[in-house]
Design a protein around this motif. Sequence first.
Motif, mmCIF file in Angstrom:
data_model
loop_
_atom_site.group_PDB
_atom_site.id
_atom_site.type_symbol
_atom_site.label_atom_id
_atom_site.label_comp_id
_atom_site.label_asym_id
_atom_site.label_seq_id
_atom_site.Cartn_x
_atom_site.Cartn_y
_atom_site.Cartn_z
ATOM 1 N N ILE A 1 67.169 88.757 74.082
ATOM 2 C CA ILE A 1 66.030 89.376 74.766
ATOM 3 C C ILE A 1 65.834 88.652 76.088
ATOM 4 N N LYS A 2 65.818 89.429 77.146
ATOM 5 C CA LYS A 2 65.661 88.874 78.496
ATOM 6 C C LYS A 2 64.191 88.748 78.883
ATOM 7 N N GLN B 1 68.413 87.052 91.998
ATOM 8 C CA GLN B 1 67.639 85.840 91.838
ATOM 9 C C GLN B 1 66.788 85.864 90.582
ATOM 10 N N ILE B 2 66.267 87.022 90.237
ATOM 11 C CA ILE B 2 65.401 87.091 89.063
ATOM 12 C C ILE B 2 66.173 86.773 87.790
ATOM 13 N N ARG B 3 67.449 87.112 87.758
ATOM 14 C CA ARG B 3 68.254 86.831 86.562
ATOM 15 C C ARG B 3 68.391 85.326 86.313
ATOM 16 N N ASP B 4 68.241 84.520 87.366
ATOM 17 C CA ASP B 4 68.283 83.065 87.218
ATOM 18 C C ASP B 4 67.049 82.526 86.496
ATOM 19 N N LYS B 5 66.033 83.354 86.364
ATOM 20 C CA LYS B 5 64.777 82.924 85.747
ATOM 21 C C LYS B 5 64.620 83.457 84.320
ATOM 22 N N LEU B 6 65.656 84.053 83.779
ATOM 23 C CA LEU B 6 65.592 84.645 82.439
ATOM 24 C C LEU B 6 66.177 83.713 81.394
ATOM 25 N N PRO B 7 65.708 83.766 80.173
ATOM 26 C CA PRO B 7 64.744 84.687 79.610
ATOM 27 C C PRO B 7 63.316 84.350 80.016
ATOM 28 N N CYS B 8 62.466 85.365 79.919
ATOM 29 C CA CYS B 8 61.072 85.241 80.326
ATOM 30 C C CYS B 8 60.159 85.693 79.191
ATOM 31 N N ILE B 9 59.133 84.905 78.954
ATOM 32 C CA ILE B 9 58.056 85.311 78.047
ATOM 33 C C ILE B 9 56.892 85.712 78.942
ATOM 34 N N PHE B 10 56.427 86.935 78.780
ATOM 35 C CA PHE B 10 55.329 87.444 79.599
ATOM 36 C C PHE B 10 54.110 87.609 78.701
ATOM 37 N N GLU C 1 61.940 88.016 66.876
ATOM 38 C CA GLU C 1 62.120 86.564 66.938
ATOM 39 C C GLU C 1 63.591 86.185 66.819
ATOM 40 N N GLU C 2 64.311 86.860 65.942
ATOM 41 C CA GLU C 2 65.735 86.592 65.762
ATOM 42 C C GLU C 2 66.520 86.915 67.040
ATOM 43 N N LEU C 3 66.257 88.055 67.616
ATOM 44 C CA LEU C 3 66.938 88.452 68.854
ATOM 45 C C LEU C 3 66.599 87.506 70.001
ATOM 46 N N PHE C 4 65.333 87.107 70.075
ATOM 47 C CA PHE C 4 64.920 86.182 71.132
ATOM 48 C C PHE C 4 65.595 84.823 70.928
ATOM 49 N N GLY C 5 65.615 84.364 69.695
ATOM 50 C CA GLY C 5 66.248 83.080 69.375
ATOM 51 C C GLY C 5 67.733 83.062 69.692
#
Length: 187
Positions: A93-94, A1-10, A85-89
């Motif tokens: 990045i999960k 279930q948590i994978r359904d909420k990714l990516p996540c910024i904490f 930033e590039e990887l997140f874009g």
Amino acid sequence: QIRDKLPCIFFTFSRMGCQQNAKELAAKKWFAPDARISTIIRKKLESAPSGINQLESTKLLRQILPFGIGFHHAGLLPIMKEVVEELFGQGLIKVLYTTQTFAVGINMPAKTVCIESLRKFDGITFRLMNSKEYFQMAGRAGRRGLDKEGFVFIMIERREFDYAKTKKVVTSDTEPIKSQFRLSINT
């Protein structure tokens, strides 16, 4: 279930907290390593000064980024911020642990936003976050054109919980914007 909420910024309110949280999550080995990430990092840093690779923050990022976990804060060198930033874009990045500065000026939305606390240190004392700060961070939840909804989770310590104050911060964006811009002869 948590994978359904990714990516996540904490959002974490300290640089060291960002790094420590990312390191702890990576140690759990919840995500399989992605060789593409290592390749991107290697290419990005091949022309950078060799001293960059000796920094603790760079070593830690090179260790955890392949697992889709990263951190971003003002203490990172610009080239390392760029890598993250590039990887997140690119959606590689999960989970990204970051300070509040990531919410301002960088358009990097995620499906989920977690906020470490509604209390933050403002340089003088700890105070309750104002609604503008909250909405700036929470507004990163939900990627336009990709998500029908975004999720926002706030970690609140039970002993500090005040329903009325919490409700005011998260439901009413009524505080006026006060400019910090000061025009001077040096500008």
